[in-house]
Design a protein around this motif. Sequence first.
Motif, short mmCIF file in Angstrom:
data_model
loop_
_atom_site.label_atom_id
_atom_site.label_comp_id
_atom_site.label_asym_id
_atom_site.label_seq_id
_atom_site.Cartn_x
_atom_site.Cartn_y
_atom_site.Cartn_z
N LEU A 22 0.85 -1.20 0.00
CA LEU A 22 0.00 0.00 0.00
C LEU A 22 0.88 1.24 0.00
O LEU A 22 0.58 2.23 -0.65
N GLN A 23 1.98 1.13 0.73
CA GLN A 23 2.89 2.28 0.84
C GLN A 23 3.49 2.64 -0.53
O GLN A 23 3.68 3.81 -0.82
N THR A 24 3.78 1.61 -1.32
CA THR A 24 4.36 1.91 -2.63
C THR A 24 3.35 2.59 -3.54
O THR A 24 3.73 3.26 -4.49
N LEU A 25 2.08 2.39 -3.25
CA LEU A 25 1.05 3.00 -4.10
C LEU A 25 0.87 4.48 -3.81
O LEU A 25 0.45 5.23 -4.67
N LEU A 26 1.19 4.86 -2.59
CA LEU A 26 0.95 6.25 -2.22
C LEU A 26 2.05 7.15 -2.77
O LEU A 26 3.21 6.78 -2.76
N PRO A 27 1.67 8.33 -3.23
CA PRO A 27 2.66 9.24 -3.80
C PRO A 27 3.64 9.75 -2.75
O PRO A 27 4.81 9.91 -3.03
N ASN A 28 3.16 9.99 -1.55
CA ASN A 28 4.04 10.53 -0.51
C ASN A 28 5.06 9.52 -0.05
O ASN A 28 6.20 9.85 0.20
N ALA A 29 4.60 8.28 0.05
CA ALA A 29 5.49 7.23 0.53
C ALA A 29 6.65 7.03 -0.43
O ALA A 29 7.77 6.76 -0.02
N ARG A 30 6.36 7.17 -1.71
CA ARG A 30 7.40 6.98 -2.70
C ARG A 30 8.49 8.04 -2.51
O ARG A 30 9.66 7.79 -2.67
N ARG A 31 8.00 9.25 -2.20
CA ARG A 31 8.94 10.33 -2.03
C ARG A 31 9.83 10.09 -0.82
O ARG A 31 11.00 10.40 -0.80
N ARG A 32 9.24 9.52 0.21
CA ARG A 32 9.99 9.33 1.43
C ARG A 32 11.12 8.31 1.26
O ARG A 32 12.10 8.32 1.99
N GLY A 33 10.93 7.44 0.30
CA GLY A 33 12.05 6.56 -0.06
C GLY A 33 12.26 5.40 0.88
O GLY A 33 13.32 5.26 1.45
N GLY A 34 11.24 4.59 1.05
CA GLY A 34 11.44 3.30 1.70
C GLY A 34 11.41 3.27 3.21
O GLY A 34 11.21 2.23 3.78
N SER A 35 11.58 4.42 3.85
CA SER A 35 11.57 4.40 5.31
C SER A 35 10.16 4.06 5.78
O SER A 35 9.19 4.67 5.38
N GLN A 36 10.10 3.09 6.65
CA GLN A 36 8.81 2.58 7.09
C GLN A 36 8.11 3.59 8.00
O GLN A 36 8.58 3.87 9.10
N ALA A 37 7.04 4.14 7.50
CA ALA A 37 6.27 5.07 8.33
C ALA A 37 5.36 4.27 9.24
O ALA A 37 5.19 3.07 9.07
N SER A 38 4.78 4.95 10.19
CA SER A 38 3.88 4.26 11.10
C SER A 38 2.59 3.90 10.36
O SER A 38 2.18 4.59 9.42
N THR A 39 2.02 2.81 10.80
CA THR A 39 0.83 2.31 10.12
C THR A 39 -0.32 3.30 10.21
O THR A 39 -1.06 3.49 9.25
N THR A 40 -0.40 3.94 11.36
CA THR A 40 -1.47 4.92 11.53
C THR A 40 -1.37 6.02 10.50
O THR A 40 -2.34 6.39 9.84
N LYS A 41 -0.14 6.52 10.35
CA LYS A 41 0.09 7.62 9.41
C LYS A 41 -0.20 7.15 7.99
O LYS A 41 -0.79 7.87 7.19
N LEU A 42 0.23 5.94 7.72
CA LEU A 42 0.03 5.39 6.38
C LEU A 42 -1.45 5.30 6.05
O LEU A 42 -1.88 5.68 4.96
N LEU A 43 -2.22 4.80 7.00
CA LEU A 43 -3.65 4.65 6.75
C LEU A 43 -4.31 6.00 6.60
O LEU A 43 -5.20 6.18 5.77
N LYS A 44 -3.82 6.97 7.36
CA LYS A 44 -4.34 8.31 7.25
C LYS A 44 -4.07 8.86 5.85
O LYS A 44 -4.94 9.45 5.20
#
Lengths: 86, 353
Positions: A22-44
């Motif tokens: 799911l993280q790879t699908l999000l535009p922001n996550a791609r920018r962050r470059g692989g660092s695992q964000a918190s699940t809560t933030k990701l879902l938000k």
Amino acid sequence: MSSRRSRASVSEEEINELISRLQTLLPNARRRGGSQASTTKLLKETCSYIKSLHREVDDLSDRLSDLMSTMDHNSPGAEIIRSLLR
Amino acid sequence: MARCQQGTMESLCQGLLDLDDDKFGAMCSAFGYLQEWPDLTAMCGASLAAPGGVAPPVTGDGNESSSCSGSGGGGFRKRRPDAYLDAKGDGNDTSKRPKGKQQQPCGLGEIAAPGKGKQEKPKGGTKKKAEAASTAAGEKTDYIHVRARRGQATDSHSLAERVRRERISERMRYLQELVPGCSKVTGKAGMLDEIINYVQSLQKQVEFLSMKIAVSNPVVSFDIVEDLFGRQLKQACSPGALPAMALPGGQLEPSCLQMSPMQQVHPSAAACSNGFGLDMVVSNMYQPAGASCPVSAATPVTAAAGPSIEPCLNVNGAAAAWDIGSQNLFSGFDAQFQSVESDCLLDNLKMEM
């Protein structure tokens, strides 16, 4: 109890994998470059991303229908395009 | 401190167990009533706390005892000092608090548990109001009241984990509303799967629609095309995506999906340019741009189109179909460019740059 725990860990792994997908699908996550964000933030982020996609789809469909309506008047090939695009 | 608290709780529980059913019912209803009218609660709490002469945090406990004395009777009046003691204990060390609290329902047994749950809620609310500048730890202890009732672990790690899980499931519920068909699926894994599929389909839909618009009116929506190519360029060239490109299979999937609308569109793009009665130049896509457009406009066009398309084609190696598709598309653009005044076009392109 132990079997339950192992089952839980399997599904936990599965969920982790899904989360990273799911993280790879999000535009922001791609920018962050692989660092695992918190699940809560990701879902938000997913929530807001889905909302923005909804908005985009609506906007684009509106624009497309506008284009279709204006095209009727000024171009002869409009029906052909419309029939093909449908 | 915790020990002493425990002791008073035990005695208190004994008192509660002596209750007969109608008294208990009255007590419960009183709690419910107090919960519904926070003003009344605060009022009662204030009036009862006054003789004790203790600081605001006690008001919560004060109303607790008021409800008890209203319904219970003589035995319950004892409760007030106990509650004060409890409150003081809480004030001194918050870390011990959950343990003390947890003892209550265990001692009370089945009957007292629901009443207890109601008791704790208004108490927590008033407490929060009273302690405006409560720390993060304080907030967590507010959670415990409700959460750690059934003999769950009460150390800070498990509490934090519980709070985190709570937030996650809240988000999941919210997502469930957003994603159609997600409410039927049970389990987090299924839901996540559904969410991923939905996001992908939405992305596809957006790209497809942008392509449709780009094809039906190239000049107006040239920005969309460029945006699209730009996005793919970004994706293709980002350091994270390059290894993914080299790998076959699952990780390649998103980029493939993003391209599929383009491939779907390309026959219609060809037909579109045919419909306009264009002669298509198949050999090189950059030549017609230079040849057919006014000279002043030629350089911006190549500048805009060149860098965005080329890397995509190189990286993806989805060569043939793509090549033809974009060529047709851009020969379509050329036709439109010719019909539009060149300064208008230049403005458009400048906006792009």
